[in-house]
Design an enzyme around this catalytic site. Structure first.
Site, mmCIF file in Angstrom:
data_model
loop_
_atom_site.group_PDB
_atom_site.id
_atom_site.type_symbol
_atom_site.label_atom_id
_atom_site.label_comp_id
_atom_site.label_asym_id
_atom_site.label_seq_id
_atom_site.Cartn_x
_atom_site.Cartn_y
_atom_site.Cartn_z
ATOM 1 C CD GLU A 1 -5.448 2.103 -3.175
ATOM 2 O OE1 GLU A 1 -6.579 2.393 -2.774
ATOM 3 O OE2 GLU A 1 -4.503 1.859 -2.411
ATOM 4 C CG HIS B 1 -1.952 1.073 1.154
ATOM 5 N ND1 HIS B 1 -1.709 2.357 1.562
ATOM 6 C CD2 HIS B 1 -3.228 1.069 0.673
ATOM 7 C CE1 HIS B 1 -2.791 3.094 1.354
ATOM 8 N NE2 HIS B 1 -3.724 2.332 0.810
HETATM 9 P P1 PGA Z 1 -9.346 6.580 0.190
HETATM 10 O O1 PGA Z 1 -8.186 5.488 0.489
HETATM 11 O O2 PGA Z 1 -10.524 5.823 -0.346
HETATM 12 O O3 PGA Z 1 -9.624 7.201 1.531
HETATM 13 O O4 PGA Z 1 -8.793 7.549 -0.785
HETATM 14 C C1 PGA Z 1 -7.937 4.426 -0.372
HETATM 15 C C2 PGA Z 1 -6.804 3.586 0.145
HETATM 16 O O5 PGA Z 1 -5.921 4.109 0.833
HETATM 17 O O6 PGA Z 1 -6.733 2.373 -0.117
#
Ligand code: PGA
Length: 236
Positions: free
Chosen positions: A156, A85
């Site tokens: 992401e 992550h």
């Molecule tokens: P968020 O976080 O939906 O608050 O942007 C996503 C994540 O960190 O996986």
């Protein structure tokens, strides 16, 4: 077909009681919940339909202070873990460590959810730079991993995480199409690729309607049962 909805609770909520309440309220099929390690055992017992998932695993099996090993997770009915992550990568987790964690999880039959995504400075350089960056992250993470192993990828973009500034469904859909092409070329078939970054009840549908996006990784909005259920409902 229903897509996958993952809730990443990070360090929330504050108490076990609140965690159990949140898990019960969002316990739906097709959902994966990632509580903090502290609450994982109780939440894995609480869930009847959704699946529990770890937020990380330790590189070391026996002697790493503060870590949680895959073997411990296996005793808890946990079959998935996030790996790489951005909140860990930005604190110094390297591509090599992520690759090792992928191997450790796969060896123990825990499905890794590999997180990739570019920073704002790479994003500003344009699509080619973003593709190159994400390609590099994926190649490193999958180094020497046999092609028959099952895993999930979550795209992401870092600049979209927790900022209320999501990527556009079209751009993330195109990047995810690129990831799928890449993994296919690497011999990995049918890899699910999700989008994450400021997803909420209002915008979830626009991402889920993108044919290449196989689901969502949701942070903030997964902490509010009403909002998260709205996302789950959007998924049909
Ligand atoms: P968020 O976080 O939906 O608050 O942007 C996503 C994540 O960190 O996986």
């Amino acid at each position: 077909m229903k897509k996958l909805i993952i809730g990443n609770w990070k360090l929330n909520p504050q108490t076990l009681k609140a965690a159990v309440t949140l898990a019960r309220a969002t316990d739906k099929r097709g959902v994966i919940l990632c509580p903090p390690h502290l609450f994982l055992e109780e939440i894995s017992h609480t869930l009847k339909k959704a699946l529990p998932c770890a937020q990380d695993i330790s590189l070391d099996e026996k002697s790493f202070t503060g870590g949680v090993s895959v073997n411990q997770l296996k005793t808890l009915r946990v079959k998935h873990t996030l790996i790489g992550h951005s909140s860990r990568r930005t604190q110094g987790e390297t591509d090599e460590e992520i690759n090792q964690k992928m191997k450790i999880a796969l060896k123990e039959k825990i499905t890794p959810i590999l997180c990739v995504g570019e920073s704002i400075s790479t994003h500003r350089k344009g699509t080619v730079a973003v593709k190159q960056f994400v390609t590099h992250q994926i190649k490193k993470a999958l180094n020497k991993i046999p092609s028959d192993r099952k895993f999930i990828i979550a795209y992401e973009p870092i600049w979209a995480i927790g900022t209320k500034r999501p990527d556009t469904p079209e751009e993330s859909g195109a990047l995810i199409a690129h990831i799928k092409e890449l993994t296919k070329k690497m011999g990995k078939k049918n890899i699910k690729v999700l989008y994450g970054g400021s997803v909420n009840g209002k915008n979830a549908g626009s991402f889920l309607r993108q044919k290449n996006i196989d689901g969502l990784l949701v942070g903030m909005a997964s902490l509010n049962a009403k909002e998260f259920n709205k996302i789950i409902k959007t998924n049909g």
